[in-house]
Design a protein around this motif. Structure first.
Motif, PDB file in Angstrom:
ATOM      1  N   GLY A 193     -33.294 -36.565  17.894  1.00 28.81           N
ATOM      2  CA  GLY A 193     -33.059 -36.026  16.456  1.00 28.81           C
ATOM      3  C   GLY A 193     -32.318 -37.053  15.664  1.00 28.81           C
ATOM      4  O   GLY A 193     -31.965 -36.928  14.593  1.00 28.81           O
ATOM      5  N   ARG A 194     -31.954 -38.132  16.182  1.00 26.52           N
ATOM      6  CA  ARG A 194     -31.538 -39.453  15.455  1.00 26.52           C
ATOM      7  C   ARG A 194     -29.924 -38.962  15.196  1.00 26.52           C
ATOM      8  O   ARG A 194     -29.750 -39.241  14.078  1.00 26.52           O
ATOM      9  N   ARG A 195     -29.428 -38.372  16.144  1.00 25.70           N
ATOM     10  CA  ARG A 195     -27.869 -37.969  15.876  1.00 25.70           C
ATOM     11  C   ARG A 195     -27.250 -38.942  17.119  1.00 25.70           C
ATOM     12  O   ARG A 195     -27.538 -38.899  18.166  1.00 25.70           O
ATOM     13  N   LEU A 196     -25.773 -39.280  16.614  1.00 27.60           N
ATOM     14  CA  LEU A 196     -24.961 -39.586  17.857  1.00 27.60           C
ATOM     15  C   LEU A 196     -23.862 -38.741  17.932  1.00 27.60           C
ATOM     16  O   LEU A 196     -23.305 -38.327  16.960  1.00 27.60           O
ATOM     17  N   LEU A 197     -23.313 -38.568  19.184  1.00 28.90           N
ATOM     18  CA  LEU A 197     -22.287 -37.562  19.518  1.00 28.90           C
ATOM     19  C   LEU A 197     -21.011 -38.272  20.341  1.00 28.90           C
ATOM     20  O   LEU A 197     -21.542 -38.971  21.446  1.00 28.90           O
ATOM     21  N   PHE A 198     -20.011 -38.270  19.715  1.00 27.45           N
ATOM     22  CA  PHE A 198     -18.694 -38.672  20.312  1.00 27.45           C
ATOM     23  C   PHE A 198     -18.186 -37.924  20.889  1.00 27.45           C
ATOM     24  O   PHE A 198     -17.420 -37.061  20.320  1.00 27.45           O
ATOM     25  N   PHE A 199     -17.989 -38.237  22.167  1.00 29.83           N
ATOM     26  CA  PHE A 199     -16.998 -37.225  23.190  1.00 29.83           C
ATOM     27  C   PHE A 199     -15.427 -37.612  23.134  1.00 29.83           C
ATOM     28  O   PHE A 199     -14.909 -38.742  23.249  1.00 29.83           O
ATOM     29  N   VAL A 200     -14.582 -36.319  22.643  1.00 34.99           N
ATOM     30  CA  VAL A 200     -13.289 -36.517  22.450  1.00 34.99           C
ATOM     31  C   VAL A 200     -12.757 -35.329  23.305  1.00 34.99           C
ATOM     32  O   VAL A 200     -13.372 -34.334  23.781  1.00 34.99           O
ATOM     33  N   ILE A 201     -11.201 -35.403  23.465  1.00 33.52           N
ATOM     34  CA  ILE A 201     -10.782 -34.517  24.161  1.00 33.52           C
ATOM     35  C   ILE A 201     -10.883 -32.771  23.421  1.00 33.52           C
ATOM     36  O   ILE A 201     -11.143 -32.929  22.079  1.00 33.52           O
ATOM     37  N   PRO A 202     -10.932 -31.905  24.225  1.00 34.26           N
ATOM     38  CA  PRO A 202     -11.047 -30.554  23.494  1.00 34.26           C
ATOM     39  C   PRO A 202     -10.343 -30.200  22.700  1.00 34.26           C
ATOM     40  O   PRO A 202      -8.973 -30.815  22.302  1.00 34.26           O
ATOM     41  N   GLY A 203     -10.546 -29.439  21.556  1.00 35.04           N
ATOM     42  CA  GLY A 203      -9.709 -28.984  20.462  1.00 35.04           C
ATOM     43  C   GLY A 203     -10.001 -29.671  19.249  1.00 35.04           C
ATOM     44  O   GLY A 203      -9.534 -29.220  18.255  1.00 35.04           O
ATOM     45  N   ALA A 204     -11.044 -30.450  19.264  1.00 36.52           N
ATOM     46  CA  ALA A 204     -11.392 -31.198  17.905  1.00 36.52           C
ATOM     47  C   ALA A 204     -11.856 -30.149  17.009  1.00 36.52           C
ATOM     48  O   ALA A 204     -11.592 -30.363  15.900  1.00 36.52           O
ATOM     49  N   ALA A 205     -12.641 -29.259  17.369  1.00 41.69           N
ATOM     50  CA  ALA A 205     -13.248 -28.348  16.425  1.00 41.69           C
ATOM     51  C   ALA A 205     -12.373 -27.625  15.553  1.00 41.69           C
ATOM     52  O   ALA A 205     -12.713 -27.263  14.562  1.00 41.69           O
ATOM     53  N   ALA A 206     -11.097 -27.219  16.361  1.00 40.23           N
ATOM     54  CA  ALA A 206     -10.339 -26.335  15.385  1.00 40.23           C
ATOM     55  C   ALA A 206      -9.478 -27.330  14.237  1.00 40.23           C
ATOM     56  O   ALA A 206      -9.296 -26.746  13.315  1.00 40.23           O
ATOM     57  N   LYS A 207      -9.412 -28.539  14.544  1.00 36.49           N
ATOM     58  CA  LYS A 207      -8.459 -29.253  13.794  1.00 36.49           C
ATOM     59  C   LYS A 207      -9.163 -30.356  12.737  1.00 36.49           C
ATOM     60  O   LYS A 207      -8.567 -30.794  11.992  1.00 36.49           O
ATOM     61  N   ILE A 208     -10.285 -30.643  13.028  1.00 38.31           N
ATOM     62  CA  ILE A 208     -11.116 -31.727  12.091  1.00 38.31           C
ATOM     63  C   ILE A 208     -11.087 -31.266  10.748  1.00 38.31           C
ATOM     64  O   ILE A 208     -10.849 -32.168   9.915  1.00 38.31           O
ATOM     65  N   PRO A 209     -11.390 -30.259  10.267  1.00 36.63           N
ATOM     66  CA  PRO A 209     -11.500 -29.664   9.034  1.00 36.63           C
ATOM     67  C   PRO A 209     -10.148 -30.223   8.366  1.00 36.63           C
ATOM     68  O   PRO A 209     -10.055 -30.759   7.107  1.00 36.63           O
ATOM     69  N   ARG A 210      -8.752 -29.792   9.033  1.00 37.56           N
ATOM     70  CA  ARG A 210      -7.839 -30.006   8.243  1.00 37.56           C
ATOM     71  C   ARG A 210      -7.379 -31.653   8.394  1.00 37.56           C
ATOM     72  O   ARG A 210      -6.836 -32.137   7.215  1.00 37.56           O
ATOM     73  N   LEU A 211      -7.809 -32.379   9.305  1.00 40.18           N
ATOM     74  CA  LEU A 211      -7.643 -33.890   9.256  1.00 40.18           C
ATOM     75  C   LEU A 211      -8.414 -34.743   8.434  1.00 40.18           C
ATOM     76  O   LEU A 211      -7.933 -35.317   7.741  1.00 40.18           O
ATOM     77  N   LEU A 212      -9.684 -34.011   8.205  1.00 40.97           N
ATOM     78  CA  LEU A 212     -10.601 -34.604   7.218  1.00 40.97           C
ATOM     79  C   LEU A 212      -9.948 -34.556   5.673  1.00 40.97           C
ATOM     80  O   LEU A 212      -9.889 -35.517   4.913  1.00 40.97           O
ATOM     81  N   ARG A 213      -9.521 -33.461   5.419  1.00 35.11           N
ATOM     82  CA  ARG A 213      -8.733 -33.077   4.133  1.00 35.11           C
ATOM     83  C   ARG A 213      -7.254 -33.977   3.869  1.00 35.11           C
ATOM     84  O   ARG A 213      -7.134 -34.469   2.856  1.00 35.11           O
ATOM     85  N   ARG A 214      -6.703 -33.952   5.179  1.00 36.34           N
ATOM     86  CA  ARG A 214      -5.482 -34.945   5.216  1.00 36.34           C
ATOM     87  C   ARG A 214      -5.911 -36.412   4.654  1.00 36.34           C
ATOM     88  O   ARG A 214      -5.239 -37.156   4.091  1.00 36.34           O
ATOM     89  N   LEU A 215      -7.326 -37.041   5.146  1.00 36.33           N
ATOM     90  CA  LEU A 215      -7.662 -38.162   4.820  1.00 36.33           C
ATOM     91  C   LEU A 215      -8.269 -38.501   3.558  1.00 36.33           C
ATOM     92  O   LEU A 215      -8.686 -39.434   3.060  1.00 36.33           O
TER      93      LEU A 215
END
Length: 218
Positions: free
Chosen positions: A128-150
């Motif tokens: 489906g023309r998507r790329l998935l970047f593998f990172v350590i677990p826990g990203a789902a919970a903190k990415i919204p906060r990190l994006l706002r900080r950026l």
């Protein structure tokens, strides 16, 4: 190009080898999923038999899938010997989470990451023309906060995270429509230790914002 749907002996052997390899080399939990079958006219359809299946050949085939995944190579080998056509699913939220972006944004982000000497990670490409970047677990919970900080609103970016309760479809699985899951950046000894999402998020968010801006201009 991956081979077509009509090469069962070759593809089933590669599925078995790949599934065992993910468990053996990476200690990733592995799960057998649905698979593609062909009708009398050669058209692909999902083994689940559901009319209008939303993810043909690319979803768990049993309701207790969260407890049936295994990182034991002998257990994985038995699974595929029992059902050799099964797709290879890797549950997220266990040994990795996956940051999901468009292929265009992901390629731009990869180029920026290389220039910035950021940590390597496996990157999975989907039909489906998507790329998935593998990172350590826990990203789902903190990415919204990190994006706002950026300085970015999470809802303004075409960026999602697969964490606990999700899965990705691993190569050389074939799905429909569109072909095969493929590695854009393969798992290697060099990227055995996954980065934290925070290390990669800035170039990923930047690339997604560039793509969003380009769409608006059009």
């Amino acid at each position: 190009m991956e081979d077509s749907i009509g090469a069962p002996r070759d593809i089933t052997g590669r599925l078995l080898d790949a599934a065992v390899g993910y468990a053996e080399a990476r200690h990733w939990a592995v799960l057998p999923g649905s698979w593609l079958e062909t009708d009398a006219f050669g058209a692909p359809h999902c083994s689940c038999g559901a009319a209008g299946c939303a993810a043909p050949g690319a979803h768990p085939s049993r309701p207790d899938w969260t407890t049936s995944a295994s990182g034991s190579s002998p257990a994985v080998r038995r699974m595929w010997q029992h059902q050799p056509e099964s797709s290879i699913l890797l549950p997220t939220g266990r040994t990795f989470d996956a940051i999901d972006v468009s292929e265009d944004a992901g390629c731009l982000a990869l180029a920026r990451m290389e220039r910035m000497n950021l940590p390597l990670c496996p990157v999975l490409g989907t039909p489906g023309r998507r790329l998935l970047f593998f990172v350590i677990p826990g990203a789902a919970a903190k990415i919204p906060r990190l994006l706002r900080r950026l300085g970015w609103l999470p809802e303004s970016l075409d960026l999602a995270v697969l964490g606990e309760g999700g899965w990705v479809v691993a190569p050389p699985t074939r799905t429909a429509p569109g072909g095969c899951a493929q590695w854009a950046r393969r798992p290697t000894p060099a990227n055995r230790w996954l980065p934290d999402a925070e290390e990669l998020l800035s170039p990923l968010a930047y690339a997604c914002s560039r793509e969003t801006a380009a769409v608006r201009v059009q």
